[in-house]
Each structure stands twice: as C-alpha cells, then as structure tokens.
Write an enzyme that holds these catalytic residues in place. Structure first.
Site, PDB file in Angstrom:
ATOM      1  N   HIS A 104      43.503 -53.201  26.015  1.00  0.00           N
ATOM      2  CA  HIS A 104      44.274 -52.402  25.048  1.00  0.00           C
ATOM      3  C   HIS A 104      45.431 -53.144  24.411  1.00  0.00           C
ATOM      4  O   HIS A 104      46.092 -52.609  23.525  1.00  0.00           O
ATOM      5  CB  HIS A 104      44.747 -51.103  25.707  1.00  0.00           C
TER       6      HIS A 104
ATOM      7  N   LYS B 223      37.688 -47.944  18.921  1.00  0.00           N
ATOM      8  CA  LYS B 223      38.514 -47.085  18.083  1.00  0.00           C
ATOM      9  C   LYS B 223      39.908 -47.679  17.932  1.00  0.00           C
ATOM     10  O   LYS B 223      40.473 -47.706  16.843  1.00  0.00           O
ATOM     11  CB  LYS B 223      38.595 -45.702  18.715  1.00  0.00           C
TER      12      LYS B 223
ATOM     13  N   LYS C  43      35.388 -56.755  20.072  1.00  0.00           N
ATOM     14  CA  LYS C  43      34.696 -55.558  20.544  1.00  0.00           C
ATOM     15  C   LYS C  43      34.934 -54.405  19.569  1.00  0.00           C
ATOM     16  O   LYS C  43      36.043 -54.193  19.122  1.00  0.00           O
ATOM     17  CB  LYS C  43      35.225 -55.166  21.931  1.00  0.00           C
TER      18      LYS C  43
ATOM     19  N   CYS D 287      48.276 -48.368  32.901  1.00  0.00           N
ATOM     20  CA  CYS D 287      47.869 -48.472  31.492  1.00  0.00           C
ATOM     21  C   CYS D 287      47.292 -47.119  31.072  1.00  0.00           C
ATOM     22  O   CYS D 287      46.310 -46.656  31.648  1.00  0.00           O
ATOM     23  CB  CYS D 287      46.828 -49.579  31.304  1.00  0.00           C
TER      24      CYS D 287
ATOM     25  N   CYS E 217      47.527 -55.444  29.124  1.00  0.00           N
ATOM     26  CA  CYS E 217      46.177 -55.014  29.464  1.00  0.00           C
ATOM     27  C   CYS E 217      45.217 -55.722  28.517  1.00  0.00           C
ATOM     28  O   CYS E 217      45.390 -55.645  27.296  1.00  0.00           O
ATOM     29  CB  CYS E 217      46.051 -53.500  29.288  1.00  0.00           C
TER      30      CYS E 217
ATOM     31  N   CYS F  49      43.597 -47.313  29.815  1.00  0.00           N
ATOM     32  CA  CYS F  49      42.576 -47.382  30.866  1.00  0.00           C
ATOM     33  C   CYS F  49      42.633 -46.167  31.777  1.00  0.00           C
ATOM     34  O   CYS F  49      41.724 -45.949  32.569  1.00  0.00           O
ATOM     35  CB  CYS F  49      42.753 -48.606  31.751  1.00  0.00           C
TER      36      CYS F  49
ATOM     37  N   HIS G 259      30.568 -43.885  18.095  1.00  0.00           N
ATOM     38  CA  HIS G 259      30.317 -45.062  17.254  1.00  0.00           C
ATOM     39  C   HIS G 259      29.088 -45.805  17.769  1.00  0.00           C
ATOM     40  O   HIS G 259      28.424 -45.345  18.711  1.00  0.00           O
ATOM     41  CB  HIS G 259      31.560 -45.946  17.132  1.00  0.00           C
TER      42      HIS G 259
ATOM     43  N   HIS H 208      28.619 -46.306  21.621  1.00  0.00           N
ATOM     44  CA  HIS H 208      28.126 -45.129  22.349  1.00  0.00           C
ATOM     45  C   HIS H 208      26.648 -44.906  22.025  1.00  0.00           C
ATOM     46  O   HIS H 208      25.849 -44.577  22.899  1.00  0.00           O
ATOM     47  CB  HIS H 208      28.890 -43.859  21.948  1.00  0.00           C
TER      48      HIS H 208
HETATM   49  O1  ME8 Z   1      34.783 -45.254  29.511  1.00  0.00           O
HETATM   50  N1  ME8 Z   1      29.682 -52.039  22.776  1.00  0.00           N
HETATM   51  O2  ME8 Z   1      34.288 -43.544  28.058  1.00  0.00           O
HETATM   52  P1  ME8 Z   1      34.238 -44.310  26.646  1.00  0.00           P
HETATM   53  C1  ME8 Z   1      28.801 -51.475  23.612  1.00  0.00           C
HETATM   54  N2  ME8 Z   1      34.801 -41.763  29.886  1.00  0.00           N
HETATM   55  N3  ME8 Z   1      28.991 -50.288  24.221  1.00  0.00           N
HETATM   56  C2  ME8 Z   1      30.134 -49.636  23.983  1.00  0.00           C
HETATM   57  C3  ME8 Z   1      31.111 -50.170  23.118  1.00  0.00           C
HETATM   58  C4  ME8 Z   1      30.844 -51.432  22.498  1.00  0.00           C
HETATM   59  N4  ME8 Z   1      31.677 -52.014  21.646  1.00  0.00           N
HETATM   60  N5  ME8 Z   1      32.134 -49.299  23.066  1.00  0.00           N
HETATM   61  C5  ME8 Z   1      31.806 -48.253  23.882  1.00  0.00           C
HETATM   62  C6  ME8 Z   1      34.592 -44.082  29.272  1.00  0.00           C
HETATM   63  N6  ME8 Z   1      30.594 -48.438  24.424  1.00  0.00           N
HETATM   64  C7  ME8 Z   1      34.588 -43.057  30.396  1.00  0.00           C
HETATM   65  C8  ME8 Z   1      33.268 -43.159  31.131  1.00  0.00           C
HETATM   66  S1  ME8 Z   1      31.584 -42.393  33.047  1.00  0.00           S
HETATM   67  C9  ME8 Z   1      31.665 -41.560  34.450  1.00  0.00           C
HETATM   68  C10 ME8 Z   1      33.141 -42.248  32.300  1.00  0.00           C
HETATM   69  C11 ME8 Z   1      29.873 -47.517  25.307  1.00  0.00           C
HETATM   70  O3  ME8 Z   1      34.157 -43.243  25.623  1.00  0.00           O
HETATM   71  C12 ME8 Z   1      29.513 -48.175  26.626  1.00  0.00           C
HETATM   72  O4  ME8 Z   1      28.517 -47.423  27.241  1.00  0.00           O
HETATM   73  O5  ME8 Z   1      35.329 -45.303  26.552  1.00  0.00           O
HETATM   74  C13 ME8 Z   1      30.799 -48.034  27.399  1.00  0.00           C
HETATM   75  O6  ME8 Z   1      30.635 -48.237  28.779  1.00  0.00           O
HETATM   76  C14 ME8 Z   1      31.152 -46.612  27.058  1.00  0.00           C
HETATM   77  O7  ME8 Z   1      30.755 -46.474  25.671  1.00  0.00           O
HETATM   78  C15 ME8 Z   1      32.629 -46.291  27.218  1.00  0.00           C
HETATM   79  O8  ME8 Z   1      32.829 -45.018  26.675  1.00  0.00           O
END
Ligand code: ME8
Length: 645
Positions: A145, A297, A294, A125, A142, A128, A17, A20
């Site tokens: 979530h 998903k 925020k 959680c 949490c 998380c 989204h 990301h």
């Molecule tokens: O946390 N606004 O993966 P994830 C801005 N797999 N950036 C956002 C966002 C938002 N609303 N939502 C997501 C994980 N992001 C782990 C990471 S790293 C070794 C492991 C972006 O799929 C932002 O970069 O939940 C956030 O830190 C990341 O997606 C979390 O992605």
C-alpha cells in the site's frame, strides 16, 4: 468424485476489476472442467464485508456500512453472469448464518484454550487490515500500500497459531501438492522456518464496531481475516449439513499471491485448532499488471471486465486471460494483446476451421455428416486428438490452462493443414474419390466436435453455438462429457445447422476506424461473405491482411552450408533482411538492384541462423518433372516500399 472450488471473497471497498475476474474465471473454468470429467462440483465465491477498510469506504460515501456493503456486494454478484461465471453459492460475511458460524468457531477455539487475552504493540496497516512485522516493511512502508503503518498498542485476544506450526510444516512436507505452484510452497516453508507469532484476532469496539462481536467478550469484534476465512466452511453448512460432509475433504482454494499468508498459515492453523482435516489444495496465481505495476484500486490502473466484454465478447475475454497467463506467474495486460489473440487464435485459427469445414459439409454432403471408410488409413487427426485429450486432462487438472489451450491449438492448426493437404474440393470433383471425401469430412466434423467438448469449460458461450452449428443438441454428452472424448463417438447422419461466423475479425485498437470507414468495411465484409462458402478460397478480409510491397535488393550473399538459400538485404523502404530459397536459380550478384515483390508483414523466422523478415514472391515454373523459381518484378521502376494493391 466430488470437487469443492472456491475463490477469495472480495472486499466490497471497490468494484470488480480484471484481477477479481481472472480468479473467478479460473474457478469457474475448473468447476466446468471437473463437471465435464464427471465430478459433482460445488463452486463458491462471495464478498468480504467487515473491517476497517469497509467502514471507512462507507463513511466516505456518506452511507451506513450495511447500505454500502449491500450495494457493492450486489455489483460483484451481478457481474459474474456477464462473464459466464455460474457459482453454486455466493456467500456474504454479513449473512446471519456466517456470523453464527464464526461465533461458534471462536467459542470452540476459545474453550480449547487456543485464544488468550494479552497486550500488544505493533505496526498496523489499514490497507492490509493487519499488523505487519518489521521484516515485511520496505523502506519503512507497507510494500502493498506504500503507506507507513501506524504504531498501535492495544489489549487484544490472540490465537495460538504457534501451537500448530510444526503440524503445518509436517503436513506441507507430507503433501507436496498442498500448495501449488511449488514456488509458493517454498515461500511458505521458508516463512515457517522462523518461529510463528500468535495472531491478534480481535479489535476493540472503541476503534471498530463494524465486525462480528466476540462471543466471549462483546467489547471486541473479530479481526476481519479470522471472520473471512471461515466463509469456506459456512458456505457448505459447517458443521451439521451433509454438504459439509460431502465437500470439506476436497476443498480447493484459488487465490493470488497477495493473500498467500492468511490462506497458507492462518487458515490451516485455525482448521487444525478446530480439529478438522486440512483443505485439499491451495492454488496460487500471480498478478495482472498494467505497465509492470499490479492492477489495483489504490493505484488507479484498473481494467473493468464489463468494458472488455462489451468490446471483445465474453468468450474472448475468458480465453485471453487463461491463454495469456501462466498460472503462478505475473502477466501484463494490454488491449492490443487481446485483439491479437482474438484475430489470430479465435478468428483465424478456430473460426476459419469451423466455417471452412462446415461450409464443405453443407456443400458436398448436404449438411449431413457422412460415414468414414473404416479401412481408410488416415489417423493424422485421430492420433493427435488422442494425445491431446491426455495432455488436456492433466493440464486442466493441474491449473495449467495455458498449456491445455496451447495443445488444443496444435490440433486446430493440424486440422487447418489437413484441409489444405487433402483438398476436399478436388476430391469432390472426382466421383471415384467420394469415399475418401467422406472420410476427410467426417474427420473434420469429429475434430470440431472434440474441440467443442474440450473448449467448453473455457468458452461455454461459443461452444454452445458451435454445438448448435454441428447439429448436436444442448446437453448432449457428445459435447458435455469427457466420456465421449474418444475419437469416433459422433455417429454419421448428424445434420448441421447454419450459424453466424463465430468470431468476426476486429481492427487493432490503434487502427480503429472512423464511422464512414466502418460503412465501407461493412460493404467489404458482405462481398467477402459471399465468397466464404467457396472452400479453398480465402476471403477479401484475409487477403487484406497480407501486406505486399515492392522491395529493392541492395545486397545479396550466399548462406554458408546452404545451397538453396540466399541472404538478401532489401529496401522496402526501410532496410531489412530476407532469406530466399533461390540460390539454385540466381547468383547473388545478378539480382542486386532488382525490384521484387515481398510479403512485408510476416512474423520473422530464423533460417540457417539468419532472421528473415519477410518473403520474396516468385513464380514456380514446373517443367519436365522439375521446377524452378522466377523472381517477381514490377513492369516499371517504382519507389522502394510502394504498396502492392
Ligand atoms: O484480499 N491480479 O480481497 P480483495 C490478479 N477479502 N488477481 C488479483 C489482482 C491482480 N492485480 N487484484 C486482485 C481480499 N486480485 C480478501 C480475501 S478470502 C477469505 C478474503 C484477486 O478484494 C486475487 O484473487 O483484495 C486476489 O487474491 C484477490 O483478488 C484479492 O481480493
């Protein structure tokens, strides 16, 4: 110099989204900027594929975890080229080399005595994928979530994080730029001011099998964060590859604030235990919100980047996200905000500058860049460009993308004013001023060349088009290396190439038209394009953007301390205040009751402390070296607010 820039590896329990996309656009833009500055760059992104969350998502989908992760990981990988994002490496935590590296590191840390076996009861959680502390809970839930964590007692393996707490604190103090912006550095230091608990890094296979088996006890798999963070090392071939030697010292990680703790605490303590130098920098940004919440998903308010690209174009999406968000702070997403940026910054400011300037070069010098006159004392644009390049280097290097873009737009608006004040069309009518014309046209072309160079990391696609239009070959250092950022690098004699309009204007979403209206609009556009080549003129579309109305003056008064301004209250049809520079020509009482023409859709401005919501039209009459203003009027009374067509 070398640069190694990474994004988080994203969980494959959801499709990409805007959140990301933003992080990955930031990393891609930074990678392109560092390349422009001459660095050798490695840019890595990827997917995080183990753990409870993924296993659950696969089960829900009725497929095996492997099948599931293959599918969603491919979606991430395939979504990046559509955003002009070009990573050098796409890593998956299910890759065999990653599994081997994680096991090697676990064994190393275990052998060192930094991993021990113990019993643990905690609040877990699933969202998380970690145990939460009591302190982290909000109303027993949490905060990320909104679920009540489950109390779990398990025997598990623990990593002695606490052993490295002081070393980490010392490192943060000694390296103020280790975690930026500063607010996140402070947050981490404040967290570290309390004793750190050790980190539980295993999950019993009785509960979870979708993970990397511990090399020293195969009845456990590795906790997903201990596995995931190591991707930054696997991706550069730790420990033996030259790539690792070349890039590890300069590693810069980009993340959002949601995963600050794993990156600023777990990861550095893991690295310290491994005996490696710490990564160079952690860049932390805020959230994209929709209606103050925020985007995520689980909340179901996600915006899909592919849809935005289809509607607005990839360059616009990249520009919008980088211009709109101050790195570190939260930002709100709205489609109207993208349309506004597209129309005003891209179509009006940048697009018009490009089309007006190139049209004049085509018309007056047959599309060939003329030689400026060296003695000409005209440094307006070159001086601005020089200071811009400085600000640009600094801001882009500091992840202040919005600031870099704002300064670029100052040059664009100056160049647009430069056209108006130099009136090249008038110079072209006077054979004696040909040299001056050539200087003006050269300066405009050189400005466009610099803009193409500086905007390249943010909008690579449109910059390729711009370079083509300017007659500069793809890959020419003139548009791909900051070494050419000095004014005057472009040589006269370059031949322009005609290209389509860079950013055709769009309607705001609210006003989107029915198909038959669209047809009319197309016709209008055609006739507008006919006039586009006559510089100095505006297009029909541009004129249509002005909203002219008949307004009735219902009150008027002088503004204190100003002998030029009157404060008018007008009905058009709603009541509004307009400040008009007519005090030298009209007494307040003599104009009350008059109907005048106004521009009704100007952004309000404050004049002598009074907010003016529009502008009154008047004729400027030049007589005997001085001028006076005569208010506009309609030839018969009409209802206040009537549109002027
Ligand atoms: O946390 N606004 O993966 P994830 C801005 N797999 N950036 C956002 C966002 C938002 N609303 N939502 C997501 C994980 N992001 C782990 C990471 S790293 C070794 C492991 C972006 O799929 C932002 O970069 O939940 C956030 O830190 C990341 O997606 C979390 O992605």
């Amino acid at each position: 110099m070398t640069t190694y820039i990474t994004t988080p590896i994203y969980y494959v329990n959801a499709q990409p989204h805007l959140g990301h996309a933003y992080t990955t656009i930031v990393a891609d833009t930074y990678a392109r900027f560092r390349r422009l500055a001459g660095d050798t760059v490695r840019f890595q992104t990827g997917t995080d594929e183990h753990g409870d969350k993924i296993a659950e998502a696969a089960a829900k989908d009725g497929v095996s975890p492997q099948e599931y992760v293959d599918r969603i990981s491919a979606m991430f990988r395939e979504s990046w080229p559509a955003l002009d994002i070009v990573p050098d490496n796409f890593i998956r935590t299910t890759d065999a080399d990653h599994v081997a590296t994680v096991q090697k590191i676990l064994q190393q840390v275990y052998d060192k005595g930094d991993i021990y076996f113990d019993k643990y009861t905690g609040l877990y959680c699933t969202g998380c994928e970690r145990f939460l502390t009591e302190k982290e809970l909000v109303d027993g839930k949490c905060p990320d979530h909104q679920t009540v964590p489950e109390e779990i007692t398990e025997q598990n393996y623990f990593f002695r994080m606490s052993r490295y707490q002081q070393d980490l604190i010392d490192h943060i103090h000694a390296n103020p730029e280790f975690i930026t912006p500063e607010r996140y550095r402070n947050e981490v230091l404040s967290f570290l001011s309390e004793p750190l608990e050790d980190l539980c890094i295993s999950r019993p296979t009785s509960r979870l099998t979708w993970g990397i088996p511990l090399p020293f006890d195969d009845s456990f798999v590795t906790y997903v964060w201990f596995d995931a963070l190591i991707n930054y090392l696997t991706g550069i071939g730790y420990p033996d590859s030259d790539i690792f030697q070349r890039y590890w010292d300069v590693a810069e990680h980009v993340i959002a604030k949601d995963i600050l703790k794993p990156h600023a605490i777990y990861w550095p303590t893991m690295i310290l235990s491994m005996g490696l130098p710490l990564y160079k920098k952690l860049h932390v940004h805020g959230y994209w919100n929709v209606d103050e919440t925020k985007m995520s998903k689980s909340i179901g308010n996600v915006v899909r980047p592919a849809e935005l690209v289809a509607e607005f174009g990839v360059d616009c999406l990249r520009y919008f996200t980088l211009r709109e968000m101050s790195f570190g702070l939260d930002s709100s997403f709205s489609a109207d905000a993208i349309v506004a940026r597209r129309n005003s910054d891209l179509a009006n400011d940048l697009g018009n500058l490009f089309s007006r300037s190139t049209a004049m070069l085509n018309k007056y010098t047959a599309g060939v860049v003329p030689a400026p006159v060296a003695t000409e004392d005209d440094t307006v644009l070159s001086a601005k460009a020089a200071s811009l390049v400085e600000t640009y280097r600094q801001s882009m290097g500091d992840f202040q993308f919005h600031r870099a873009l704002a300064s670029i737009w100052e040059l664009i608006s100056l160049a647009n004013k430069y056209i108006v004040s130099n009136e090249p069309w008038a110079l072209a009518n006077d054979p004696e001023r040909e040299q001056r014309l050539h200087t003006v046209l050269y300066n405009l072309h050189e400005t466009l060349r610099l803009l193409t160079l500086l905007l390249q990391p943010v909008m690579p696609g449109i910059c390729r088009e711009m370079a083509k239009g300017l007659g500069i070959a793809e890959g020419d250092p003139l548009v791909t290396s900051l070494d050419t950022a000095a004014w005057g690098a472009l040589l006269p004699g370059t031949k322009l190439v005609k290209i389509d309009a860079l950013f055709p204007r769009m309607e705001t979403r609210k006003k989107q038209q029915a198909p038959q209206q669209k047809k009319k609009q197309k016709k209008k556009k055609k006739s507008a394009q006919k006039t586009e080549n006559m510089e100095g003129l505006i297009t029909f579309d541009q004129f249509q953007d002005l909203e002219l109305r008949v307004a009735e003056i219902v009150a008027a008064e002088a503004i204190k301390k100003s002998d030029r301004l009157l404060k008018l209250t007008v009905k058009a049809p709603e009541e509004r205040t307009i400040v008009a520079g007519i005090a030298e020509y009209y007494k307040p009482e003599e104009i009350v009751g008059q109907q005048v023409l106004i521009v009704a859709n100007l952004k309000p401005v404050k004049l002598m402390g009074v907010e003016s919501q529009g502008m009154v039209l008047a004729a400027k009459v030049e007589e005997g070296g001085s001028s006076r203003l005569v208010l506009s009027a309609v030839s018969a009374p009409v209802p206040a607010g009537a549109k002027v067509a």
